[in-house]
Design a protein around this motif. Structure first.
Motif, PDB file in Angstrom:
ATOM      1  N   GLY A 107       0.816  -1.202   0.000  1.00 21.98           N
ATOM      2  CA  GLY A 107       0.000   0.000   0.000  1.00 21.98           C
ATOM      3  C   GLY A 107       0.845   1.245   0.000  1.00 21.98           C
ATOM      4  O   GLY A 107       2.079   1.191   0.014  1.00 21.98           O
ATOM      5  N   TYR A 108       0.165   2.382  -0.011  1.00 26.59           N
ATOM      6  CA  TYR A 108       0.821   3.686   0.044  1.00 26.59           C
ATOM      7  C   TYR A 108      -0.015   4.578   0.933  1.00 26.59           C
ATOM      8  O   TYR A 108      -1.236   4.619   0.810  1.00 26.59           O
ATOM      9  CB  TYR A 108       0.946   4.292  -1.360  1.00 26.59           C
ATOM     10  N   LYS A 109       0.653   5.304   1.866  1.00 20.24           N
ATOM     11  CA  LYS A 109      -0.101   6.164   2.776  1.00 20.24           C
ATOM     12  C   LYS A 109       0.429   7.591   2.737  1.00 20.24           C
ATOM     13  O   LYS A 109       1.601   7.837   2.449  1.00 20.24           O
ATOM     14  CB  LYS A 109      -0.072   5.610   4.199  1.00 20.24           C
ATOM     15  N   PHE A 110      -0.486   8.517   3.024  1.00 20.44           N
ATOM     16  CA  PHE A 110      -0.208   9.945   3.040  1.00 20.44           C
ATOM     17  C   PHE A 110      -0.563  10.468   4.425  1.00 20.44           C
ATOM     18  O   PHE A 110      -1.702  10.314   4.862  1.00 20.44           O
ATOM     19  CB  PHE A 110      -1.059  10.690   2.005  1.00 20.44           C
ATOM     20  N   ILE A 116      -4.258   8.826   5.405  1.00 16.13           N
ATOM     21  CA  ILE A 116      -5.107   8.109   4.450  1.00 16.13           C
ATOM     22  C   ILE A 116      -4.196   7.317   3.531  1.00 16.13           C
ATOM     23  O   ILE A 116      -3.017   7.639   3.361  1.00 16.13           O
ATOM     24  CB  ILE A 116      -6.020   9.061   3.629  1.00 16.13           C
ATOM     25  N   GLY A 117      -4.725   6.268   2.969  1.00 21.31           N
ATOM     26  CA  GLY A 117      -3.919   5.447   2.084  1.00 21.31           C
ATOM     27  C   GLY A 117      -4.752   4.467   1.293  1.00 21.31           C
ATOM     28  O   GLY A 117      -5.966   4.342   1.480  1.00 21.31           O
ATOM     29  N   PHE A 118      -4.067   3.790   0.409  1.00 20.97           N
ATOM     30  CA  PHE A 118      -4.681   2.772  -0.428  1.00 20.97           C
ATOM     31  C   PHE A 118      -3.791   1.539  -0.391  1.00 20.97           C
ATOM     32  O   PHE A 118      -2.574   1.649  -0.277  1.00 20.97           O
ATOM     33  CB  PHE A 118      -4.816   3.278  -1.869  1.00 20.97           C
ATOM     34  N   SER A 119      -4.408   0.387  -0.473  1.00 22.30           N
ATOM     35  CA  SER A 119      -3.619  -0.843  -0.493  1.00 22.30           C
ATOM     36  C   SER A 119      -4.315  -1.886  -1.354  1.00 22.30           C
ATOM     37  O   SER A 119      -5.515  -1.806  -1.609  1.00 22.30           O
ATOM     38  CB  SER A 119      -3.407  -1.386   0.925  1.00 22.30           C
ATOM     39  N   ARG A 143     -11.031 -16.795  -2.163  1.00 24.93           N
ATOM     40  CA  ARG A 143      -9.791 -16.094  -2.495  1.00 24.93           C
ATOM     41  C   ARG A 143     -10.164 -14.840  -3.281  1.00 24.93           C
ATOM     42  O   ARG A 143     -11.054 -14.886  -4.116  1.00 24.93           O
ATOM     43  CB  ARG A 143      -8.895 -16.974  -3.356  1.00 24.93           C
ATOM     44  N   ARG A 144      -9.462 -13.752  -3.000  1.00 23.22           N
ATOM     45  CA  ARG A 144      -9.736 -12.536  -3.759  1.00 23.22           C
ATOM     46  C   ARG A 144      -8.530 -11.612  -3.751  1.00 23.22           C
ATOM     47  O   ARG A 144      -7.702 -11.657  -2.864  1.00 23.22           O
ATOM     48  CB  ARG A 144     -10.953 -11.797  -3.219  1.00 23.22           C
ATOM     49  N   ILE A 145      -8.500 -10.778  -4.764  1.00 24.85           N
ATOM     50  CA  ILE A 145      -7.607  -9.630  -4.783  1.00 24.85           C
ATOM     51  C   ILE A 145      -8.441  -8.484  -4.240  1.00 24.85           C
ATOM     52  O   ILE A 145      -9.508  -8.183  -4.766  1.00 24.85           O
ATOM     53  CB  ILE A 145      -7.115  -9.311  -6.210  1.00 24.85           C
ATOM     54  N   SER A 146      -7.997  -7.864  -3.162  1.00 24.90           N
ATOM     55  CA  SER A 146      -8.778  -6.792  -2.555  1.00 24.90           C
ATOM     56  C   SER A 146      -8.065  -5.459  -2.716  1.00 24.90           C
ATOM     57  O   SER A 146      -6.845  -5.383  -2.662  1.00 24.90           O
ATOM     58  CB  SER A 146      -9.051  -7.084  -1.077  1.00 24.90           C
ATOM     59  N   ILE A 147      -8.861  -4.430  -2.921  1.00 22.55           N
ATOM     60  CA  ILE A 147      -8.374  -3.064  -2.983  1.00 22.55           C
ATOM     61  C   ILE A 147      -9.038  -2.328  -1.835  1.00 22.55           C
ATOM     62  O   ILE A 147     -10.257  -2.373  -1.692  1.00 22.55           O
ATOM     63  CB  ILE A 147      -8.711  -2.410  -4.333  1.00 22.55           C
ATOM     64  N   LYS A 148      -8.230  -1.664  -1.002  1.00 24.05           N
ATOM     65  CA  LYS A 148      -8.747  -1.052   0.212  1.00 24.05           C
ATOM     66  C   LYS A 148      -8.413   0.427   0.277  1.00 24.05           C
ATOM     67  O   LYS A 148      -7.357   0.859  -0.198  1.00 24.05           O
ATOM     68  CB  LYS A 148      -8.154  -1.718   1.455  1.00 24.05           C
ATOM     69  N   PHE A 149      -9.306   1.166   0.909  1.00 23.69           N
ATOM     70  CA  PHE A 149      -9.067   2.550   1.300  1.00 23.69           C
ATOM     71  C   PHE A 149      -8.797   2.526   2.796  1.00 23.69           C
ATOM     72  O   PHE A 149      -9.563   1.924   3.549  1.00 23.69           O
ATOM     73  CB  PHE A 149     -10.290   3.419   0.981  1.00 23.69           C
ATOM     74  N   ASN A 150      -7.706   3.142   3.245  1.00 27.14           N
ATOM     75  CA  ASN A 150      -7.296   3.114   4.645  1.00 27.14           C
ATOM     76  C   ASN A 150      -7.360   4.525   5.237  1.00 27.14           C
ATOM     77  O   ASN A 150      -7.011   5.491   4.566  1.00 27.14           O
ATOM     78  CB  ASN A 150      -5.852   2.620   4.785  1.00 27.14           C
ATOM     79  N   CYS A 151      -7.772   4.610   6.464  1.00 22.76           N
ATOM     80  CA  CYS A 151      -7.787   5.871   7.188  1.00 22.76           C
ATOM     81  C   CYS A 151      -7.397   5.590   8.635  1.00 22.76           C
ATOM     82  O   CYS A 151      -7.920   4.666   9.251  1.00 22.76           O
ATOM     83  CB  CYS A 151      -9.170   6.516   7.126  1.00 22.76           C
ATOM     84  N   SER A 152      -6.481   6.373   9.173  1.00 23.64           N
ATOM     85  CA  SER A 152      -6.103   6.207  10.585  1.00 23.64           C
ATOM     86  C   SER A 152      -5.920   7.576  11.226  1.00 23.64           C
ATOM     87  O   SER A 152      -5.625   8.563  10.566  1.00 23.64           O
ATOM     88  CB  SER A 152      -4.827   5.382  10.727  1.00 23.64           C
ATOM     89  N   PHE A 153      -6.123   7.606  12.535  1.00 23.77           N
ATOM     90  CA  PHE A 153      -5.984   8.858  13.281  1.00 23.77           C
ATOM     91  C   PHE A 153      -5.559   8.566  14.700  1.00 23.77           C
ATOM     92  O   PHE A 153      -5.545   7.477  15.161  1.00 23.77           O
ATOM     93  CB  PHE A 153      -7.275   9.677  13.272  1.00 23.77           C
TER      94      PHE A 153
END
Length: 158
Positions: free
Chosen positions: A93-96, A104-107, A148-158
């Protein structure tokens, strides 16, 4: 159901220590007509220092079956049980990092989950007055599902 998209929602709490994150997570996941709750350990590692960074992650735990009546396979049969199984996921993933340490990020990753359903059959016998169920001891029917799956996620942390 290959080719169809389904959603999942996960909440992870943990601690950040330098480039490493360690956490415990829980989620709700839909695979077509099968619903489950994964409970897992989550480990992430930032690949470089800075506010914007790629990361790798790995999750491992147990996938609890949580089926509604309509999702169960032959729920009317004798001795019906639904159980979970292994869960794991790994990816990149990649986070900002924004203001006030909000991230926030995507993975994207590969996910693996198991579920199982077992039941014995019910045989209906005709009686002179009305039909009655007649139970016998046939071999137990077992359905084992591997998701089984390929998953695309939106990530948020605080």
């Amino acid at each position: 159901d290959a080719g169809k998209s389904f959603c999942q929602l996960q909440l992870v709490n943990g601690i950040q220590q330098n480039a490493w994150f360690y956490g415990l997570g829980v989620g709700i996941d839909y695979y077509g007509s099968k619903r489950s709750i994964p409970l897992f350990f989550d480990v992430k590692r930032d690949l470089k220092k800075g506010n914007n960074t790629p990361f790798v992650f790995a999750d491992a735990g147990y996938n609890f079956s949580w089926l509604r009546s309509g999702e169960k396979n032959r729920f009317w049969d004798k001795d019906y049980t639904a159980s979970g199984g292994l869960y794991y996921e790994a990816g990149l993933g990649y986070k900002f990092i924004l203001k006030n340490k909000i991230t926030i990020g995507f993975s994207a990753g590969y996910s693996f989950k198991q579920q199982k359903e077992t039941y014995g059959n019910t045989l209906l016998m005709e009686a002179p007055i009305f039909p009655q169920p007649y139970y016998y001891n046939p071999p137990v029917n077992t359905y084992e599902y591997t998701f089984r799956r390929i998953s695309i996620k939106f990530n948020c942390s605080f």
